[in-house]
Design a protein around this motif. Structure first.
Motif, PDB file in Angstrom:
ATOM      1  N   SER A   1       0.828  -1.198   0.000  1.00 19.09           N
ATOM      2  CA  SER A   1       0.000   0.000   0.000  1.00 19.09           C
ATOM      3  C   SER A   1       0.867   1.254   0.000  1.00 19.09           C
ATOM      4  O   SER A   1       1.809   1.379   0.778  1.00 19.09           O
ATOM      5  N   GLY A   2       0.570   2.173  -0.908  1.00 18.39           N
ATOM      6  CA  GLY A   2       1.280   3.434  -0.965  1.00 18.39           C
ATOM      7  C   GLY A   2       2.607   3.386  -1.691  1.00 18.39           C
ATOM      8  O   GLY A   2       3.397   4.321  -1.593  1.00 18.39           O
ATOM      9  N   VAL A   3       2.871   2.287  -2.419  1.00 15.87           N
ATOM     10  CA  VAL A   3       4.138   2.156  -3.140  1.00 15.87           C
ATOM     11  C   VAL A   3       3.858   1.938  -4.623  1.00 15.87           C
ATOM     12  O   VAL A   3       3.119   1.039  -4.999  1.00 15.87           O
ATOM     13  N   ASP A   4       4.467   2.776  -5.446  1.00 10.79           N
ATOM     14  CA  ASP A   4       4.392   2.634  -6.901  1.00 10.79           C
ATOM     15  C   ASP A   4       5.577   1.760  -7.317  1.00 10.79           C
ATOM     16  O   ASP A   4       6.731   2.170  -7.195  1.00 10.79           O
ATOM     17  N   ARG A   5       5.300   0.555  -7.787  1.00  6.90           N
ATOM     18  CA  ARG A   5       6.366  -0.387  -8.136  1.00  6.90           C
ATOM     19  C   ARG A   5       7.291   0.151  -9.228  1.00  6.90           C
ATOM     20  O   ARG A   5       8.481  -0.119  -9.214  1.00  6.90           O
ATOM     21  N   SER A   6       6.756   0.890 -10.182  1.00  8.23           N
ATOM     22  CA  SER A   6       7.617   1.420 -11.237  1.00  8.23           C
ATOM     23  C   SER A   6       8.605   2.438 -10.669  1.00  8.23           C
ATOM     24  O   SER A   6       9.767   2.491 -11.097  1.00  8.23           O
ATOM     25  N   LEU A   7       8.185   3.229  -9.692  1.00  6.20           N
ATOM     26  CA  LEU A   7       9.115   4.155  -9.033  1.00  6.20           C
ATOM     27  C   LEU A   7      10.141   3.390  -8.200  1.00  6.20           C
ATOM     28  O   LEU A   7      11.318   3.762  -8.155  1.00  6.20           O
ATOM     29  N   ALA A   8       9.706   2.313  -7.557  1.00  6.56           N
ATOM     30  CA  ALA A   8      10.632   1.492  -6.772  1.00  6.56           C
ATOM     31  C   ALA A   8      11.689   0.862  -7.672  1.00  6.56           C
ATOM     32  O   ALA A   8      12.865   0.772  -7.296  1.00  6.56           O
ATOM     33  N   MET A   9      11.313   0.469  -8.876  1.00  7.11           N
ATOM     34  CA  MET A   9      12.263  -0.127  -9.810  1.00  7.11           C
ATOM     35  C   MET A   9      13.284   0.895 -10.304  1.00  7.11           C
ATOM     36  O   MET A   9      14.370   0.526 -10.752  1.00  7.11           O
ATOM     37  N   GLN A  10      12.965   2.174 -10.204  1.00  5.59           N
ATOM     38  CA  GLN A  10      13.883   3.230 -10.645  1.00  5.59           C
ATOM     39  C   GLN A  10      14.885   3.639  -9.562  1.00  5.59           C
ATOM     40  O   GLN A  10      15.835   4.366  -9.841  1.00  5.59           O
ATOM     41  N   LEU A  11      14.674   3.178  -8.342  1.00  2.62           N
ATOM     42  CA  LEU A  11      15.559   3.578  -7.245  1.00  2.62           C
ATOM     43  C   LEU A  11      17.038   3.291  -7.509  1.00  2.62           C
ATOM     44  O   LEU A  11      17.879   4.163  -7.262  1.00  2.62           O
ATOM     45  N   PRO A  12      17.400   2.089  -7.988  1.00  2.00           N
ATOM     46  CA  PRO A  12      18.839   1.843  -8.203  1.00  2.00           C
ATOM     47  C   PRO A  12      19.483   2.853  -9.153  1.00  2.00           C
ATOM     48  O   PRO A  12      20.592   3.342  -8.874  1.00  2.00           O
ATOM     49  N   GLU A  13      18.814   3.197 -10.221  1.00  2.00           N
ATOM     50  CA  GLU A  13      19.371   4.170 -11.161  1.00  2.00           C
ATOM     51  C   GLU A  13      19.473   5.554 -10.518  1.00  2.00           C
ATOM     52  O   GLU A  13      20.488   6.240 -10.632  1.00  2.00           O
ATOM     53  N   LYS A  14      18.418   5.956  -9.824  1.00  3.08           N
ATOM     54  CA  LYS A  14      18.406   7.276  -9.189  1.00  3.08           C
ATOM     55  C   LYS A  14      19.420   7.380  -8.063  1.00  3.08           C
ATOM     56  O   LYS A  14      19.885   8.470  -7.747  1.00  3.08           O
ATOM     57  N   CYS A  15      19.761   6.252  -7.449  1.00  2.05           N
ATOM     58  CA  CYS A  15      20.728   6.238  -6.344  1.00  2.05           C
ATOM     59  C   CYS A  15      22.133   5.862  -6.815  1.00  2.05           C
ATOM     60  O   CYS A  15      23.029   5.677  -5.985  1.00  2.05           O
ATOM     61  N   ALA A  16      22.324   5.722  -8.110  1.00  2.00           N
ATOM     62  CA  ALA A  16      23.618   5.331  -8.675  1.00  2.00           C
ATOM     63  C   ALA A  16      24.120   4.017  -8.084  1.00  2.00           C
ATOM     64  O   ALA A  16      25.297   3.848  -7.788  1.00  2.00           O
ATOM     65  N   ALA A  17      23.189   3.080  -7.891  1.00  2.00           N
ATOM     66  CA  ALA A  17      23.538   1.738  -7.420  1.00  2.00           C
ATOM     67  C   ALA A  17      23.729   0.859  -8.654  1.00  2.00           C
ATOM     68  O   ALA A  17      22.920   0.896  -9.570  1.00  2.00           O
ATOM     69  N   ASN A  18      24.780   0.107  -8.678  1.00  2.00           N
ATOM     70  CA  ASN A  18      25.057  -0.762  -9.827  1.00  2.00           C
ATOM     71  C   ASN A  18      24.324  -2.089  -9.686  1.00  2.00           C
ATOM     72  O   ASN A  18      24.947  -3.131  -9.542  1.00  2.00           O
ATOM     73  N   PHE A  19      23.004  -2.032  -9.730  1.00  2.00           N
ATOM     74  CA  PHE A  19      22.181  -3.231  -9.615  1.00  2.00           C
ATOM     75  C   PHE A  19      21.747  -3.683 -11.009  1.00  2.00           C
ATOM     76  O   PHE A  19      21.467  -2.856 -11.871  1.00  2.00           O
ATOM     77  N   GLU A  20      21.678  -4.983 -11.182  1.00  2.00           N
ATOM     78  CA  GLU A  20      21.052  -5.528 -12.393  1.00  2.00           C
ATOM     79  C   GLU A  20      19.550  -5.266 -12.270  1.00  2.00           C
ATOM     80  O   GLU A  20      19.008  -5.251 -11.165  1.00  2.00           O
ATOM     81  N   PRO A  21      18.866  -5.082 -13.385  1.00  2.00           N
ATOM     82  CA  PRO A  21      17.407  -4.894 -13.322  1.00  2.00           C
ATOM     83  C   PRO A  21      16.731  -6.145 -12.743  1.00  2.00           C
ATOM     84  O   PRO A  21      17.200  -7.250 -12.937  1.00  2.00           O
ATOM     85  N   CYS A  22      15.649  -5.929 -12.023  1.00  2.00           N
ATOM     86  CA  CYS A  22      14.874  -7.037 -11.470  1.00  2.00           C
ATOM     87  C   CYS A  22      14.074  -7.702 -12.586  1.00  2.00           C
ATOM     88  O   CYS A  22      13.525  -7.019 -13.449  1.00  2.00           O
ATOM     89  N   GLU A  23      14.026  -9.018 -12.542  1.00  2.00           N
ATOM     90  CA  GLU A  23      13.127  -9.739 -13.437  1.00  2.00           C
ATOM     91  C   GLU A  23      11.754  -9.693 -12.798  1.00  2.00           C
ATOM     92  O   GLU A  23      11.595 -10.062 -11.635  1.00  2.00           O
ATOM     93  N   ILE A  24      10.784  -9.237 -13.542  1.00  2.00           N
ATOM     94  CA  ILE A  24       9.436  -9.116 -13.018  1.00  2.00           C
ATOM     95  C   ILE A  24       8.716 -10.445 -13.202  1.00  2.00           C
ATOM     96  O   ILE A  24       8.611 -10.941 -14.321  1.00  2.00           O
ATOM     97  N   SER A  25       8.242 -11.013 -12.091  1.00  2.00           N
ATOM     98  CA  SER A  25       7.482 -12.261 -12.180  1.00  2.00           C
ATOM     99  C   SER A  25       6.025 -11.914 -12.405  1.00  2.00           C
ATOM    100  O   SER A  25       5.519 -10.903 -11.926  1.00  2.00           O
ATOM    101  N   LYS A  26       5.358 -12.728 -13.146  1.00  2.00           N
ATOM    102  CA  LYS A  26       3.950 -12.469 -13.482  1.00  2.00           C
ATOM    103  C   LYS A  26       3.036 -13.247 -12.580  1.00  2.00           C
ATOM    104  O   LYS A  26       3.250 -14.260 -12.112  1.00  2.00           O
TER     105      LYS A  26
END
Length: 109
Positions: free
Chosen positions: A84-109
């Protein structure tokens, strides 16, 4: 009233067992050592940056928490139950915005 409480106990027990099974399935094969709930608590500093329609960028405390949590645990949160209260697309952008060298998450369906 006592009868309704007795009926609620089995429902809560089933819900807890189901959730525990879900967490085990989601973290199997992943080096994430945090539980879903502890990972969520660790990212509380990111709350403003991931709120739906948020204009805020992640702050330093958010980025430090994100990097400490790590990519596997972030992916567990992103692929976990709705938060509740969390936009998943914004959460997925956190590593880029924080300059974290994370691989993108695989989204499970």
């Amino acid at each position: 009233m006592y009868q309704s409480r007795r009926n609620a106990v089995p429902v809560l027990l089933v819900l807890m067992v189901t959730m525990a099974g879900f967490l085990v399935l989601e973290t199997r094969g992943s080096p994430c050592v945090s539980t879903f709930f502890s990972a969520l608590v660790q990212l509380i500093p990111c709350r403003a940056a991931v709120a739906p329609f948020s204009p805020y960028q992640p702050n330093e405390a958010c980025c430090v928490a994100l990097k400490a949590l790590g990519q596997p645990c972030l992916c567990v949160l992103i692929n976990g139950p709705p938060i509740s209260g969390v936009d998943r697309s914004l959460a997925m952008q956190l590593p880029e915005k924080c300059a974290a060298n994370f691989e993108p998450c695989e989204i499970s369906k």
